[in-house]
Design an enzyme around this catalytic site. Structure first.
Site, PDB file in Angstrom:
ATOM      1  N   HIS A   1      -2.964 -31.428  13.227  1.00  0.00           N
ATOM      2  CA  HIS A   1      -2.777 -31.221  11.787  1.00  0.00           C
ATOM      3  C   HIS A   1      -2.871 -29.745  11.394  1.00  0.00           C
ATOM      4  O   HIS A   1      -2.637 -29.395  10.233  1.00  0.00           O
ATOM      5  CB  HIS A   1      -3.817 -32.008  10.979  1.00  0.00           C
ATOM      6  CG  HIS A   1      -3.673 -33.499  11.096  1.00  0.00           C
ATOM      7  ND1 HIS A   1      -2.488 -34.147  10.833  1.00  0.00           N
ATOM      8  CD2 HIS A   1      -4.548 -34.471  11.472  1.00  0.00           C
ATOM      9  CE1 HIS A   1      -2.648 -35.453  11.027  1.00  0.00           C
ATOM     10  NE2 HIS A   1      -3.882 -35.673  11.427  1.00  0.00           N
TER      11      HIS A   1
ATOM     12  N   ASP B   1      -0.336 -40.147  18.297  1.00  0.00           N
ATOM     13  CA  ASP B   1      -1.452 -40.347  17.376  1.00  0.00           C
ATOM     14  C   ASP B   1      -0.940 -41.124  16.159  1.00  0.00           C
ATOM     15  O   ASP B   1       0.219 -41.001  15.776  1.00  0.00           O
ATOM     16  CB  ASP B   1      -1.984 -38.973  16.943  1.00  0.00           C
ATOM     17  CG  ASP B   1      -3.279 -39.051  16.151  1.00  0.00           C
ATOM     18  OD1 ASP B   1      -4.342 -38.809  16.741  1.00  0.00           O
ATOM     19  OD2 ASP B   1      -3.220 -39.357  14.937  1.00  0.00           O
TER      20      ASP B   1
ATOM     21  N   HIS C   1      -1.534 -40.671  13.149  1.00  0.00           N
ATOM     22  CA  HIS C   1      -1.228 -39.774  12.035  1.00  0.00           C
ATOM     23  C   HIS C   1      -0.092 -38.836  12.434  1.00  0.00           C
ATOM     24  O   HIS C   1      -0.016 -38.404  13.589  1.00  0.00           O
ATOM     25  CB  HIS C   1      -2.464 -38.947  11.657  1.00  0.00           C
ATOM     26  CG  HIS C   1      -3.653 -39.789  11.296  1.00  0.00           C
ATOM     27  ND1 HIS C   1      -4.647 -40.088  12.196  1.00  0.00           N
ATOM     28  CD2 HIS C   1      -3.981 -40.409  10.141  1.00  0.00           C
ATOM     29  CE1 HIS C   1      -5.557 -40.868  11.599  1.00  0.00           C
ATOM     30  NE2 HIS C   1      -5.172 -41.074  10.360  1.00  0.00           N
TER      31      HIS C   1
ATOM     32  N   ASP D   1      -5.668 -43.556  17.976  1.00  0.00           N
ATOM     33  CA  ASP D   1      -6.081 -44.229  16.745  1.00  0.00           C
ATOM     34  C   ASP D   1      -5.045 -45.223  16.214  1.00  0.00           C
ATOM     35  O   ASP D   1      -5.249 -45.806  15.147  1.00  0.00           O
ATOM     36  CB  ASP D   1      -6.478 -43.209  15.662  1.00  0.00           C
ATOM     37  CG  ASP D   1      -5.570 -42.009  15.613  1.00  0.00           C
ATOM     38  OD1 ASP D   1      -4.527 -42.007  16.294  1.00  0.00           O
ATOM     39  OD2 ASP D   1      -5.893 -41.049  14.884  1.00  0.00           O
TER      40      ASP D   1
HETATM   41 ZN   LIG Z   1      -5.030 -39.416  14.133  1.00  0.00          ZN
END
Ligand SMILES: [Zn+2]
Length: 310
Positions: free
Chosen positions: A126, A163, A165, A247
């Site tokens: 991120h 991931d 996200h 995740d």
């Molecule tokens: Zn994540």
């Protein structure tokens, strides 16, 4: 040829405070799983500190100095954003997390090992060049990609991200640069809000395959098999870097995808085949998210088993 596992005790000293999901026990769980007899064939190394030259291939020097200069006293936390914090141990951890990916790139490029897994924290995907966030300070995989290009003469590096996200930071670094390819499956709409299928980079070098909440292994495998892998194949990377977040597992408390450890193993086999085809097998994987300790440990173990061709 063997698989290299890189980690460092300093990753446990990045203190995020009580009740934060991105906590030291995550890494303890991964390393405990990889301590099993089944992983005795791993070559193990400690992560070095990334140099300023290596960090500033991605992040501006003033940002690097600002982040490393925060350095609060032991026990105190400084918030970068609502869920990204800096503690006394953070500066060393983030320099070594980037250093782990750099060592992985060096070992793989020099042919000392077949591939490598960097068991690091904090995660990095991120963090854009200029903006940390989402638990991430420096973008570990992007720093590794730039190192491969600067130090080893690699032209095309692909970063793939499973991931749950979207790796908005990595995409921001890659999307204007045709020497990089970035592809991701992720829950969408979801944090951090980016990653629609319309975001494709300047020459189609970004591929986003958003998945609705509730999607499971079937949708995940189809997104990779039909949406990402054919484009990755056409990009013909010389090095494959994996943002390995676990995740999207059904047990994970932060998201609502329903993958099993076997789905991560399936994708790992597909990525190994792609690395064999285009990259002489060169694959570097770095830990990103994964917040249920049992699911994280089992999924990371399944991933590393595939890297080891067990
Ligand atoms: Zn994540």
């Amino acid at each position: 040829m063997s698989t290299l596992l890189i980690s460092h005790p300093s990753f446990l000293d990045h203190d995020t405070g009580e009740y934060h999901p991105e906590r030291p026990d995550r890494l303890r769980a991964v390393l405990k799983a990889l301590d099993d007899q089944a992983f005795s064939g791993l070559v193990r190394a400690e992560a070095p500190i990334a140099t300023r030259e290596q960090l500033t291939r991605v992040h501006p020097a003033d940002l690097v100095e600002t982040i490393l200069g925060v350095n609060p006293p032991p026990g105190e936390l400084v918030n970068v954003d609502a869920d990204t914090v800096i503690s006394a141990g953070t500066a060393e951890a983030i320099q070594r997390a980037a250093g782990a990916v750099i060592l992985a790139v060096d070992a793989v490029m020099e042919g000392r090992v077949a591939n490598a897994f960097a068991a690091v924290r904090p995660p990095g995907h991120h963090a854009s060049a200029t903006l940390p966030g989402g638990f991430c300070l420096f973008n570990n995989v992007a720093i590794g990609a730039r190192h491969a290009q600067a130090r080893h003469g690699i032209e095309r590096v692909a970063i793939v991200d499973f991931d749950v996200h979207h790796g908005n930071g990595t995409q921001a670094i890659a999307e204007h640069d045709v020497s990089l390819f970035y592809a991701s499956t992720h829950q969408y709409p979801f944090y951090p809000g980016t990653g629609s299928a319309r975001e494709r980079g300047i020459h189609g070098n970004v591929v986003n395959m958003p998945l609705s909440a509730g999607s499971g292994g079937e949708e995940f495998r189809a997104a990779w098999a039909d949406g990402i892998l054919p484009k990755l194949d056409r990009f013909e990377p010389e090095l494959l870097i994996v943002s390995a977040g676990f995740d999207a597992h059904r047990r994970d408390p932060l998201a609502q995808l329903n993958l099993e450890a076997e789905d991560f193993a399936w994708l790992s086999r597909e990525l190994m085949a792609m690395a064999d085809k285009h990259c002489k097998g060169r694959l570097v994987s770095a830990l990103e998210g994964g917040y249920d300790l049992q699911a994280l440990a089992a999924s990371a173990a399944a991933h590393v088993k595939v890297l080891m061709r067990l």
